[in-house]
Design a protein around this motif. Structure first.
Motif, PDB file in Angstrom:
ATOM      1  N   ARG A 177      -2.467  16.892   1.659  1.00 23.41           N
ATOM      2  CA  ARG A 177      -1.020  16.865   1.831  1.00 23.41           C
ATOM      3  C   ARG A 177      -0.628  15.927   2.946  1.00 23.41           C
ATOM      4  O   ARG A 177       0.348  15.194   2.840  1.00 23.41           O
ATOM      5  CB  ARG A 177      -0.514  18.264   2.158  1.00 23.41           C
ATOM      6  N   ASN A 178      -1.403  15.931   4.012  1.00 26.08           N
ATOM      7  CA  ASN A 178      -1.076  15.047   5.123  1.00 26.08           C
ATOM      8  C   ASN A 178      -1.445  13.595   4.829  1.00 26.08           C
ATOM      9  O   ASN A 178      -0.881  12.687   5.410  1.00 26.08           O
ATOM     10  CB  ASN A 178      -1.791  15.509   6.391  1.00 26.08           C
ATOM     11  N   ALA A 179      -2.437  13.448   3.947  1.00 25.55           N
ATOM     12  CA  ALA A 179      -2.841  12.083   3.602  1.00 25.55           C
ATOM     13  C   ALA A 179      -1.866  11.465   2.607  1.00 25.55           C
ATOM     14  O   ALA A 179      -1.996  10.307   2.249  1.00 25.55           O
ATOM     15  CB  ALA A 179      -4.255  12.085   3.032  1.00 25.55           C
ATOM     16  N   MET A 180      -0.894  12.260   2.163  1.00 29.80           N
ATOM     17  CA  MET A 180       0.006  11.807   1.106  1.00 29.80           C
ATOM     18  C   MET A 180       0.812  10.579   1.524  1.00 29.80           C
ATOM     19  O   MET A 180       1.078   9.703   0.704  1.00 29.80           O
ATOM     20  CB  MET A 180       0.976  12.954   0.763  1.00 29.80           C
ATOM     21  N   ILE A 181       1.199  10.511   2.801  1.00 33.09           N
ATOM     22  CA  ILE A 181       2.079   9.400   3.224  1.00 33.09           C
ATOM     23  C   ILE A 181       1.418   8.048   3.033  1.00 33.09           C
ATOM     24  O   ILE A 181       1.968   7.191   2.331  1.00 33.09           O
ATOM     25  CB  ILE A 181       2.549   9.614   4.676  1.00 33.09           C
ATOM     26  N   PRO A 182       0.230   7.831   3.632  1.00 38.33           N
ATOM     27  CA  PRO A 182      -0.394   6.522   3.371  1.00 38.33           C
ATOM     28  C   PRO A 182      -0.705   6.292   1.900  1.00 38.33           C
ATOM     29  O   PRO A 182      -0.607   5.164   1.421  1.00 38.33           O
ATOM     30  CB  PRO A 182      -1.677   6.553   4.203  1.00 38.33           C
ATOM     31  N   ILE A 183      -1.018   7.366   1.180  1.00 39.00           N
ATOM     32  CA  ILE A 183      -1.335   7.188  -0.241  1.00 39.00           C
ATOM     33  C   ILE A 183      -0.087   6.746  -1.005  1.00 39.00           C
ATOM     34  O   ILE A 183      -0.132   5.807  -1.803  1.00 39.00           O
ATOM     35  CB  ILE A 183      -1.923   8.493  -0.827  1.00 39.00           C
ATOM     36  N   ILE A 184       1.036   7.404  -0.733  1.00 42.71           N
ATOM     37  CA  ILE A 184       2.274   7.012  -1.423  1.00 42.71           C
ATOM     38  C   ILE A 184       2.643   5.579  -1.069  1.00 42.71           C
ATOM     39  O   ILE A 184       3.002   4.772  -1.927  1.00 42.71           O
ATOM     40  CB  ILE A 184       3.429   7.966  -1.055  1.00 42.71           C
ATOM     41  N   THR A 185       2.515   5.247   0.221  1.00 44.50           N
ATOM     42  CA  THR A 185       2.830   3.878   0.633  1.00 44.50           C
ATOM     43  C   THR A 185       2.023   2.890  -0.176  1.00 44.50           C
ATOM     44  O   THR A 185       2.543   1.907  -0.699  1.00 44.50           O
ATOM     45  CB  THR A 185       2.485   3.673   2.115  1.00 44.50           C
ATOM     46  N   ARG A 186       0.729   3.182  -0.240  1.00 50.32           N
ATOM     47  CA  ARG A 186      -0.176   2.267  -0.928  1.00 50.32           C
ATOM     48  C   ARG A 186       0.268   2.067  -2.386  1.00 50.32           C
ATOM     49  O   ARG A 186       0.392   0.958  -2.862  1.00 50.32           O
ATOM     50  CB  ARG A 186      -1.582   2.856  -0.886  1.00 50.32           C
ATOM     51  N   ILE A 187       0.527   3.198  -3.062  1.00 45.71           N
ATOM     52  CA  ILE A 187       0.866   3.097  -4.485  1.00 45.71           C
ATOM     53  C   ILE A 187       2.198   2.384  -4.663  1.00 45.71           C
ATOM     54  O   ILE A 187       2.340   1.492  -5.493  1.00 45.71           O
ATOM     55  CB  ILE A 187       0.905   4.503  -5.125  1.00 45.71           C
ATOM     56  N   MET A 188       3.186   2.743  -3.825  1.00 43.25           N
ATOM     57  CA  MET A 188       4.491   2.125  -3.989  1.00 43.25           C
ATOM     58  C   MET A 188       4.450   0.640  -3.665  1.00 43.25           C
ATOM     59  O   MET A 188       5.140  -0.151  -4.303  1.00 43.25           O
ATOM     60  CB  MET A 188       5.520   2.818  -3.085  1.00 43.25           C
ATOM     61  N   ILE A 189       3.649   0.285  -2.676  1.00 40.48           N
ATOM     62  CA  ILE A 189       3.591  -1.133  -2.317  1.00 40.48           C
ATOM     63  C   ILE A 189       2.913  -1.931  -3.411  1.00 40.48           C
ATOM     64  O   ILE A 189       3.311  -3.047  -3.728  1.00 40.48           O
ATOM     65  CB  ILE A 189       2.876  -1.307  -0.964  1.00 40.48           C
TER      66      ILE A 189
END
Lengths: 325, 465
Positions: A244-256
């Motif tokens: 859950r905490n790793a979600m931010i960098p993961i979302i960034t990566r996918i969206m970018i």
């Protein structure tokens, strides 16, 4: 939140304007008219063609007109190369593009996150080292090599082995017929699954390394130690706390990567003859069909800016600590 | 990796520093020491050095290790497998047919004497006999070739017959004895035919050997080196092409990485340290570049620069015959990476005590930037250099595939592109050799950049760019 979104949009308007400016200026460095008509064209023919293409007007007018059309989402400018409007050239290429990029993005994210989790959970052990070594080695081979070998073994060799053609060597057929869902999926798999798999394999090296790094960073943080100390099971720590905490960098990566993936499959589309946006863009550049090039690049830039803003909004949704201001 | 507690008896660098012995030499710096301890990284650095040296030897006018003509001349038949792997009978027959055809062509020329004198494939030449003698020998070889073709055709037919029979046998529950007997006979017949094919093939190859004797001694060694990795679809030496491509790759890598890192560092450091409108301008500039997929700029810039009708003064070549379009396309994209990272680092450094101390002592803005801020971003410069080098080598393949890359000389990208139709028919040598060369160089750079990050960035976890 809305004031934040509006402010970000306003901030990005000049960026968009400069992208279009640079692109239009670049495309006009060499005279497209002379190049299209060849060396033997008469001066009158060149002048007539220039008028037809609208290149006789001042650059600033062309620029303003393009922006005005784009702002109204009016793609009725005529293509220079085909007897169609820009919209008629660009829009049919969206579905073929998405039928490769969306599955590729989703699949590679899932697979890479799982592998990253496995590697991070076994940090320093043999599995971790083997996976990371594999990722590094995989990154050292060119994209094109994967495509060539993928076509050879996925399309030619496999068909020879099984006696039937599982994956097409190249080509595309419209598969979006909702009356027969099974048939649609089969057609899709026939033409698009092989490029999707190749794309997943190629991006896996980069993605697993990234996701592993993110998860390792989280795994060494205080809240994980606290969770363990209070007696959480390993699985609960992994999925409930860590992921859950790793979600931010993961979302960034996918969206970018999202807008990049749209054209990132340019090589795949050209190689496998899939009439997607990447191939349309490439053809428009090579054939000097600049209205199409400009429209696609402007669309991409708009999508990129929108997805950036969306990412920030998503942060706030995923992580209650993030306040948009 | 090996810094287990208790293992190093030396005091840590912090301690020596406190004792008044500041780490002075280059090799005493903690990051450098950590890097040197990393065995794979040192090995990778050696590999890179070897590649750079080779590139230098190839491009230096006096040495010319592999001249361009060597990489573009025909050395033998098409698609010969590498490492002297024995090809299939069909392919060997095709190779023999090639030698016969070349001799035929020379003898049919308007001036056979001259054509024969020029009939050489690198070190392998036609025997120095008169056209009349050679005409007889050619007729003999052609007859042998026809005989071989015939035998191979017969064997092929027999093989089909046998396959049909095997199907028939499989279809019946209890095959009759006559059918089995027939199959046995056919099998024997086929074996006999294959023996004939083999014999004729060997005889033909001997005849060719006497027509084009394999060179001996030094020349023979040189010729074997040329054929070591096989030949491509136009009979050119794959090994020499791959080695020559080292020069192209290093040239592209060094020029684009140096330029991009230079521009990126300058703008990034200025933006981060000076701040204000400069910062805004730089951030805005790189946002515009990075809002469009890298490959779009790559294709657009490469295409536009290629089309510019301008003769480069010193090289005296058209712009599209040089590597300038490739450089332009890469630099336009690549300066963004180092710029972003170094801007962040400069922002961080700006707030540190020693920068404030330097300002307080009265150092000017430029002095602080050049003496205090930039030196502390050196490791980032090196990391970005190696990342961009890899990016350039890999990007070259993509550009070459799209027809916008290297012109007029071989490169790994061109080799990989050309290998595609060969791979479809099962010839992997060209793809393999180009990929192998590229793999080694790219892997070396990847290892070095990882090791640099490990050594200089304590918070870094491998894989986070």
């Amino acid at each position: 939140m809305w004031s934040y979104v509006v402010r970000r949009v306003l901030y990005n308007v000049p960026i968009f304007l400069v992208i279009v400016l640079i692109l239009m200026a670049l495309l006009r460095i060499n005279d497209p008219v002379a190049a299209r008509l060849g060396k033997v064209a008469s001066t009158e023919a060149i002048a007539a063609e220039r008028e037809r293409m609208g290149l006789n007007r001042p650059f600033i007018n062309q620029y303003a007109e393009f922006l005005w059309d784009f702002a109204r989402m009016d793609f009725s400018e005529r293509s220079w190369d085909q007897a169609q409007t820009v919209g008629q050239v660009v829009f049919p290429s969206v579905v073929p593009s998405l039928s490769i990029t969306v599955p590729a993005l989703a699949l590679s994210a899932c697979v890479s996150i799982v592998i990253g989790l496995i590697a991070a959970a076994n940090r320093g052990k043999f599995i971790d080292r083997a996976l990371m070594l594999g990722a590094v080695l995989g990154m050292c081979v060119s994209y094109l090599v994967y495509i060539i070998l993928g076509q050879k073994f996925g399309a030619f060799w496999l068909s020879e082995r099984l006696g039937t053609r599982v994956f097409a060597v190249q080509g595309y057929e419209d598969w979006t017929t909702w009356s027969q869902p099974l048939n649609a999926v089969r057609t899709w798999a026939h033409y698009c699954l092989l490029p999707v798999l190749i794309s997943v394999v190629v991006t896996m090296g980069y993605d697993t390394r990234f996701y592993r790094a993110v998860i390792v960073e989280q795994a060494t943080s205080d809240y994980v130690r606290t969770a363990r100390a209070k007696g959480c099971g390993e699985r609960r720590v992994m999925f409930k706390h860590l992921l859950r905490n790793a979600m931010i960098p993961i979302i960034t990566r996918i969206m970018i990567t999202l807008p990049f993936v749209v054209v990132g499959s340019l090589l795949l589309e050209i190689f496998f003859g899939i009439p997607g946006m990447g191939r349309t863009l490439y053809n428009s550049i090579i054939n000097r069909d600049f209205p199409v090039t400009q429209a696609i690049v402007a669309l991409l830039a708009a999508i990129f800016i929108a997805s950036n803003i969306l990412t920030d909004v998503l942060y706030a949704v995923v992580d209650p600590r993030v306040r948009l201001s | 990796m090996s810094d287990r507690p208790g293992q190093n008896a030396q005091p840590t660098d912090l301690l020596t520093a406190r004792a008044g012995q500041r780490p002075s030499g280059f090799f005493e710096q903690p990051g450098v020491r950590k890097f040197v301890r990393n065995r794979p990284a040192v090995g990778a650095l050696t590999v890179i050095a070897v590649f750079l040296l080779l590139a230098l030897l190839i491009s230096m006018p006096g040495v010319n290790l592999v001249p361009l003509e060597r990489a573009t001349e025909r050395v033998g038949p098409d698609v010969v497998p590498g490492f002297f792997v024995r090809a299939s009978d069909e392919k060997r027959a095709a190779f023999a047919a090639f030698w016969v055809r070349e001799l035929d062509k020379a003898l049919r020329a308007s001036d056979p004497e001259r054509a024969l004198a020029a009939l050489a494939f690198a070190e392998r030449r036609i025997v120095p006999l008169g056209p009349d003698v050679l005409r007889d020998r050619l007729a003999e070889a052609q007859a042998m070739l026809d005989g071989l073709d015939e035998a191979m055709g017969d064997a092929e037919d027999a093989r089909f017959d046998l396959e049909d029979l095997a199907e028939e046998l499989a279809g019946e529950d209890e095959p009759s004895d006559a059918l089995r007997e027939h199959e046995r006979e056919l099998r024997e017949e086929l074996a006999g035919m294959e023996r004939v094919v083999r014999e004729r093939l060997v005889a033909l190859e001997d005849a060719i050997e006497s027509l084009y004797p394999t060179p001996r001694g030094r020349e023979g060694f040189a010729y074997r080196v040329r054929l070591l990795a096989g030949t491509d679809g136009q009979g050119r030496s794959l090994l020499l092409r791959a080695v020559y491509s080292i020069k192209v790759a290093v040239q592209i890598g060094v020029v684009t990485a140096l330029l991009s890192v230079f521009v990126g560092t300058l703008l990034g450091a200025a933006a981060g340290y000076i701040g204000g409108p400069v910062d805004h301008a730089v951030v805005w500039l790189y946002s515009t570049i990075s809002s469009i997929p890298y490959i779009v700029w790559l294709v657009v810039v490469a295409f536009v620069v290629r089309e510019i009708n301008w003769t480069v003064p010193i090289l005296d070549k058209q712009l599209n015959q040089t590597l300038f379009p490739v450089y332009a396309a890469f630099v336009m994209n690549f300066w963004v990476g180092p710029c972003r990272v170094i801007r962040g680092e400069a922002l961080k450094i700006r707030g540190l005590d020693y920068v404030q101390a330097a300002t307080a002592v009265g150092c000017g803005r430029w002095r602080v930037l050049l003496r205090h801020v930039l030196p502390n971003t050196t490791y980032l410069v090196f990391i970005n250099f190696s990342l961009l080098f890899v990016g350039a080598i890999k990007g070259e393949v993509i550009l070459s595939f799209l027809g916008l890359g290297v012109q007029g000389q071989p490169s790994w990208g061109i080799m990989i592109r050309d290998s595609q139709p060969e791979v479809v028919v099962g010839f992997f040598w060209q793809l393999g050799i180009a990929t192998a060369f590229m793999f080694v160089l790219v892997l070396a750079f990847n290892i070095v950049s990882d090791a640099l990050q490990d050594a200089f960035d304590p918070k870094h976890v491998a894989g986070e760019a």
